[in-house]
Design a protein around this motif. Structure first.
Motif, PDB file in Angstrom:
ATOM      1  N   UNK A   1       0.827  -1.207   0.000  1.00 11.96           N
ATOM      2  CA  UNK A   1       0.000   0.000   0.000  1.00 11.96           C
ATOM      3  C   UNK A   1       0.862   1.258   0.000  1.00 11.96           C
ATOM      4  N   UNK A   2       1.964   1.233   0.767  1.00  8.77           N
ATOM      5  CA  UNK A   2       2.855   2.392   0.802  1.00  8.77           C
ATOM      6  C   UNK A   2       3.523   2.602  -0.548  1.00  8.77           C
ATOM      7  N   UNK A   3       3.914   1.522  -1.209  1.00  4.97           N
ATOM      8  CA  UNK A   3       4.535   1.617  -2.530  1.00  4.97           C
ATOM      9  C   UNK A   3       3.537   2.172  -3.544  1.00  4.97           C
ATOM     10  N   UNK A   4       2.313   1.661  -3.540  1.00  7.21           N
ATOM     11  CA  UNK A   4       1.291   2.150  -4.474  1.00  7.21           C
ATOM     12  C   UNK A   4       0.983   3.619  -4.212  1.00  7.21           C
ATOM     13  N   UNK A   5       0.933   4.021  -2.945  1.00  9.36           N
ATOM     14  CA  UNK A   5       0.675   5.427  -2.622  1.00  9.36           C
ATOM     15  C   UNK A   5       1.801   6.314  -3.142  1.00  9.36           C
ATOM     16  N   UNK A   6       3.041   5.864  -2.984  1.00 11.58           N
ATOM     17  CA  UNK A   6       4.185   6.653  -3.449  1.00 11.58           C
ATOM     18  C   UNK A   6       4.189   6.789  -4.966  1.00 11.58           C
ATOM     19  N   UNK A   7       3.616   5.830  -5.650  1.00 11.16           N
ATOM     20  CA  UNK A   7       3.584   5.846  -7.122  1.00 11.16           C
ATOM     21  C   UNK A   7       2.303   6.459  -7.671  1.00 11.16           C
ATOM     22  N   UNK A   8       1.448   6.963  -6.790  1.00 11.14           N
ATOM     23  CA  UNK A   8       0.191   7.546  -7.240  1.00 11.14           C
ATOM     24  C   UNK A   8      -0.805   6.511  -7.710  1.00 11.14           C
ATOM     25  N   UNK A   9      -0.714   5.287  -7.210  1.00 10.69           N
ATOM     26  CA  UNK A   9      -1.589   4.193  -7.641  1.00 10.69           C
ATOM     27  C   UNK A   9      -2.382   3.604  -6.479  1.00 10.69           C
ATOM     28  N   UNK A  10      -2.612   4.390  -5.445  1.00 16.87           N
ATOM     29  CA  UNK A  10      -3.296   3.883  -4.253  1.00 16.87           C
ATOM     30  C   UNK A  10      -4.698   3.389  -4.557  1.00 16.87           C
ATOM     31  N   UNK A  11      -5.339   3.914  -5.608  1.00 16.21           N
ATOM     32  CA  UNK A  11      -6.715   3.527  -5.910  1.00 16.21           C
ATOM     33  C   UNK A  11      -6.826   2.104  -6.463  1.00 16.21           C
ATOM     34  N   UNK A  12      -5.711   1.419  -6.670  1.00 12.11           N
ATOM     35  CA  UNK A  12      -5.778   0.017  -7.087  1.00 12.11           C
ATOM     36  C   UNK A  12      -6.348  -0.874  -5.980  1.00 12.11           C
ATOM     37  N   UNK A  13      -6.269  -0.410  -4.748  1.00 11.02           N
ATOM     38  CA  UNK A  13      -6.792  -1.170  -3.608  1.00 11.02           C
ATOM     39  C   UNK A  13      -7.900  -0.356  -2.955  1.00 11.02           C
ATOM     40  N   UNK A  14      -9.121  -0.867  -3.059  1.00 10.35           N
ATOM     41  CA  UNK A  14     -10.278  -0.165  -2.491  1.00 10.35           C
ATOM     42  C   UNK A  14     -10.258  -0.202  -0.977  1.00 10.35           C
ATOM     43  N   UNK A  15      -9.914  -1.352  -0.434  1.00  8.81           N
ATOM     44  CA  UNK A  15      -9.799  -1.495   1.018  1.00  8.81           C
ATOM     45  C   UNK A  15      -8.769  -2.572   1.317  1.00  8.81           C
TER      46      UNK A  15
END
Length: 578
Positions: free
Chosen positions: A322-336
């Motif tokens: 989740x931290x990696x996706x957030x850093x890459x601007x891809x946090x929305x790949x995980x809804x919850x």
């Protein structure tokens, strides 16, 4: 048939002899225990830590209790057991009536409890020892005491002696055969090995393997409802165990239950490590494991997001994902994100921390020359965390009493070990358990992407087990201190396994919730509401609250009918690899 003669009370001379024997045994055990602690390796010699006055008080108390026991034994006077608290009174090792009704064995039992109490008090009284090393000493002492229980030796266990007489020695022969079989396989047997089989009566939820990589197989399960939630659920079990802990018998399967609630469920089945995985690191489990599986499911179903579930170490990795996706601007790949008994801050990581020091890490290196660690080592380590229940009870039942193995699916799963990639396992123990670097922003990275847990704003469901000895609730709670999105914390009854695998149909245990946002577990508990039964319905209600939209269960929602064709039926091939 003639009645067996009643057991005769020993003569005064015999009582005096046994009193002397037990006294010598106590003295030897106490001196051995003190000597072990005095020579315990550490940052400095331990012998100077035994302050004379404290040692004198401890010895005086010990002998005072011992003399009281001897007096009761010789005169047969009743009295409350010494050294026995409420927990020890429920000790299953001594539940047979002989331990309480026969004077010799009652004396032996109480003597052992007195020794145990005073040895642990001796550790607690040590001065000049930091908290971590004192806990290591306490853990080692508890292990020593559990091993030295009179229940573990034929000559001092009344049940064993009676069984030998009853079977004319056949119980010992049968127990010896059990022990020799276990020595040959290099692993303690805890349940009937023939009672269960993956794909026959375990891991039977219908589904297909729709993707296979060198690291994992992805299983998609067949829907059983006409409509399903649009957002699919992707489950990441720990790679230190087989995934089917979440798909045990049909009655205990979390996966089968979630499918019946209308979820489209996928699970990752990790490959047991071999020499080909000698260079596998955490990056592979994040990039090539979790992110790859998330992207695969998104593409297969044509959805923007998934609900991700991480259990234990896979939950730790999910936090990094989740931290990696957030850093890459891809946090929305995980809804919850759902975290089951997972930790990110290892400052209060429980008993497993006692196995993370330079000596233990060197041992793991020596056992991993082929690039992977034999899963039997980790199985033995986890058994040691609860040695009284997971080791010595089976030594008594299997070897000394020669009992047949009882079928128990949880213990079958517990014995179904997986090998671990050595490089990543050592890094995990060093970077997380020993050095606690995951909570330091930027201290760890996945590729070129630094991990900063404070960037995680994904709605999270965080489950902990009240009696969890692997991921203590105080440690799991710390997830709430590092994430910054909406969170629901839930404390379930029982521990690391039974607290998670608790279907509503069982009617067991309970869970606690607190609608207020609080800053500590203690405050959470003060205002918590207790609900009887399984936490699973609470979770599915929370999941629907994140996105309740549904779609027909057809097309790509049927395993093998979309872009990814079926490779084989569930449970797949990796789960059967040894």
């Amino acid at each position: 048939m003639a009645a067996e003669p009643a057991m005769q009370m020993p003569s005064l001379e015999e009582l005096q002899h046994w009193t002397w024997v037990f006294g010598q045994a106590q003295q030897m055990m106490l001196e051995q225990g003190l000597d072990m602690m005095a020579h315990m390796p550490g940052p400095a010699a331990m012998s100077h830590l035994f302050e004379p006055a404290a040692a004198f008080r401890a010895t005086a108390d010990f002998w005072s209790d011992t003399m009281t026991l001897w007096s009761r034994f010789l005169t047969q006077e009743p009295g409350a057991p010494l050294g026995e608290d409420a927990e020890q009174a429920r000790d299953r090792r001594f539940r047979a009536p002989q331990w309480h009704e026969q004077p010799l064995f009652d004396f032996l039992r109480q003597s052992y409890l007195v020794i145990a109490e005073h040895m642990l008090k001796g550790v607690d009284a040590l001065e000049g020892v930091d908290a971590r090393h004192k806990e290591q000493l306490r853990f080692a002492t508890r292990g020593f005491l559990d091993a030295m229980s009179p229940a573990n030796f034929p000559a001092t266990n009344p049940e064993v002696l009676e069984k030998i007489v009853e079977t004319k020695g056949e119980s010992l022969l049968k127990g010896l055969q059990h022990m020799l079989n276990d020595m040959a396989r290099g692993q303690l047997t805890q349940t009937d090995p023939d009672a269960f089989e993956v794909g026959r009566n375990l891991a039977t939820t219908p589904g297909k393997v729709v993707r296979r990589t060198p690291l994992y197989e992805l299983i998609q399960y067949t829907p059983t409802t006409p409509d399903v939630l649009k957002m699919p659920v992707v489950i990441f079990p720990p790679w230190i165990n087989r995934y089917y802990i979440l798909d045990l018998t049909p009655e205990k399967s979390f996966i089968r239950w979630a499918v019946a609630q209308g979820a489209t469920v996928f699970v990752v089945s990790w490959k047991s490590a071999d020499a080909s995985m000698k260079d596998v690191t955490w990056d592979d489990y994040v990039e090539g494991g979790q992110i790859d599986a998330i992207d695969t499911v998104r593409d297969l179903l044509g959805v923007e997001s998934v609900h991700a579930v991480g259990y234990c170490v896979a939950g730790t990795t999910l936090a990094a994902t989740l931290a990696v996706l957030a850093a890459r601007g891809q946090a929305d790949k995980v809804k919850s994100a759902t975290f089951l008994t997972a930790q990110v801050d290892f400052s209060h990581a429980g008993d497993l921390s006692n196995f993370v020091d330079d000596e233990q890490l060197a041992l793991i290196r020596s056992l991993s020359s082929d690039g992977y660690l034999d899963g039997r080592y980790m199985a033995a380590t986890f058994n040691l965390l609860r040695g009284r229940d997971l080791i010595w009870s089976y030594v008594t039942n299997n070897y000394l009493l020669g009992k047949d193995y009882a079928p128990f699916e949880l213990l079958y799963w517990n014995s179904d070990v997986t090998n671990l990639p050595a490089k990543w396992h050592l890094a995990y123990l060093t970077d997380l358990y020993r050095d606690n670097r995951m909570v330091e922003p930027g201290a760890l990275s996945i590729g070129d992407t630094p991990i900063d847990l404070s960037s995680v704003k994904t709605p999270s469901y965080i489950q902990a087990g009240r009696e969890d000895h692997i991921a203590p609730p105080e440690s799991v709670w710390k997830l709430t201190e590092h994430f910054h999105g909406p969170m629901r914390f839930l404390l379930a009854g029982s521990g690391h396994i039974a607290g998670v695998v608790n279907p509503p149909s069982s009617g067991k245990y309970q869970y606690w919730t607190n609608g207020r946002r609080v800053k500590s577990l203690q405050t959470f508990l003060k205002g918590a509401r207790e609900t009887k039964g399984s936490w699973w319905p609470d979770w599915i209600a929370w999941l629907r609250g994140q996105d309740g939209q549904t779609v027909p269960a057809k097309g790509e929602r049927i395993p093998g009918k979309g872009k990814l064709k079926s490779l084989c039926d569930a449970p797949g091939t990796y789960v059967r690899m040894r």
